[in-house]
Design an enzyme around this catalytic site. Sequence first.
Site, PDB file in Angstrom:
ATOM      1  N   GLU A   1     -11.548   5.674   5.015  1.00  0.00           N
ATOM      2  CA  GLU A   1     -10.806   5.710   6.123  1.00  0.00           C
ATOM      3  C   GLU A   1     -12.126   6.313   7.782  1.00  0.00           C
ATOM      4  O   GLU A   1     -12.061   6.194   8.924  1.00  0.00           O
ATOM      5  CB  GLU A   1     -11.443   7.633   5.449  1.00  0.00           C
ATOM      6  CG  GLU A   1      -8.992   7.584   4.716  1.00  0.00           C
ATOM      7  CD  GLU A   1      -8.035   7.015   5.322  1.00  0.00           C
ATOM      8  OE1 GLU A   1      -8.123   6.794   6.831  1.00  0.00           O
ATOM      9  OE2 GLU A   1      -7.031   6.795   4.769  1.00  0.00           O
TER      10      GLU A   1
ATOM     11  N   TYR B   1       0.776  -1.033  -0.447  1.00  0.00           N
ATOM     12  CA  TYR B   1      -0.124  -0.297  -0.145  1.00  0.00           C
ATOM     13  C   TYR B   1       0.597   1.433  -0.318  1.00  0.00           C
ATOM     14  O   TYR B   1       0.791   2.270  -0.855  1.00  0.00           O
ATOM     15  CB  TYR B   1      -1.158  -0.395   0.989  1.00  0.00           C
ATOM     16  CG  TYR B   1      -2.043   0.865   1.579  1.00  0.00           C
ATOM     17  CD1 TYR B   1      -2.764   0.939   0.932  1.00  0.00           C
ATOM     18  CD2 TYR B   1      -1.637   2.452   2.513  1.00  0.00           C
ATOM     19  CE1 TYR B   1      -3.773   2.658   0.783  1.00  0.00           C
ATOM     20  CE2 TYR B   1      -1.885   3.293   2.646  1.00  0.00           C
ATOM     21  CZ  TYR B   1      -3.063   2.756   1.585  1.00  0.00           C
ATOM     22  OH  TYR B   1      -4.359   4.930   1.877  1.00  0.00           O
TER      23      TYR B   1
ATOM     24  N   TRP C   1      -5.684   0.846   9.995  1.00  0.00           N
ATOM     25  CA  TRP C   1      -5.927   0.765   8.756  1.00  0.00           C
ATOM     26  C   TRP C   1      -5.391  -1.205   8.178  1.00  0.00           C
ATOM     27  O   TRP C   1      -6.254  -0.882   6.655  1.00  0.00           O
ATOM     28  CB  TRP C   1      -4.869   1.718   7.942  1.00  0.00           C
ATOM     29  CG  TRP C   1      -4.888   1.906   6.559  1.00  0.00           C
ATOM     30  CD1 TRP C   1      -4.336   1.265   5.554  1.00  0.00           C
ATOM     31  CD2 TRP C   1      -6.131   1.970   5.845  1.00  0.00           C
ATOM     32  NE1 TRP C   1      -4.760   1.615   4.128  1.00  0.00           N
ATOM     33  CE2 TRP C   1      -5.955   2.263   4.100  1.00  0.00           C
ATOM     34  CE3 TRP C   1      -7.721   2.725   6.162  1.00  0.00           C
ATOM     35  CZ2 TRP C   1      -6.783   2.936   3.545  1.00  0.00           C
ATOM     36  CZ3 TRP C   1      -8.202   3.355   5.286  1.00  0.00           C
ATOM     37  CH2 TRP C   1      -8.075   2.863   3.838  1.00  0.00           C
TER      38      TRP C   1
END
Length: 185
Positions: free
Chosen positions: A38, A16, A46
């Site tokens: 988010e 990522y 995350w």
Amino acid sequence: MQRCPWALSAPDYVEYHDNEWGRLVHDEVRVFEKLCLEGFQSGLSWLVVLRKREAFRRAFHGFDPEAMSRLGPSDVDRLVADQSIIRHRGKIEAVVSNARALLDWHEKGLTLAGALWAAAPANAPAPPATVADIPASTLESKKLSDHLRRSGFRFVGPTTVYSAMQALGVVNDHIASCWCRDRWR
């Protein structure tokens, strides 16, 4: 190659970080997806969201706001039972509501991508030396959060908005020694 320290804890993070985080994004659907994800991340790692991203894309019709806006209470119930995504009713209802708010913006000639990019700081701050130098939110993210909330968006607090700004390349918070810092600029 040096990377931002947060990217070193899992292979998913490395991928990522190296190929997506902080990369310039202007596509409306991708911007909307990132803001929604988010919001799901709020209170979680995350990494949890990242590993469920494909399931989120399936569940939310690729984050197409038109399709998402048609989701009703029975769809929300179905999604709350879907173990492949984060099953938080409030967050699920928020992304459906956010799709409707986004369509209202589109009818007025506004875009989410435009709003995010308009919130970019006029003068880029110095590159952060360490992760501790990266703020959780900024004056710009607070103003944008307020604007989004007034427009009917939910789960878009200043920290969530700032995280989206970082991920979409609106701000560049790769640390100064990170090999990706200037890669996408």
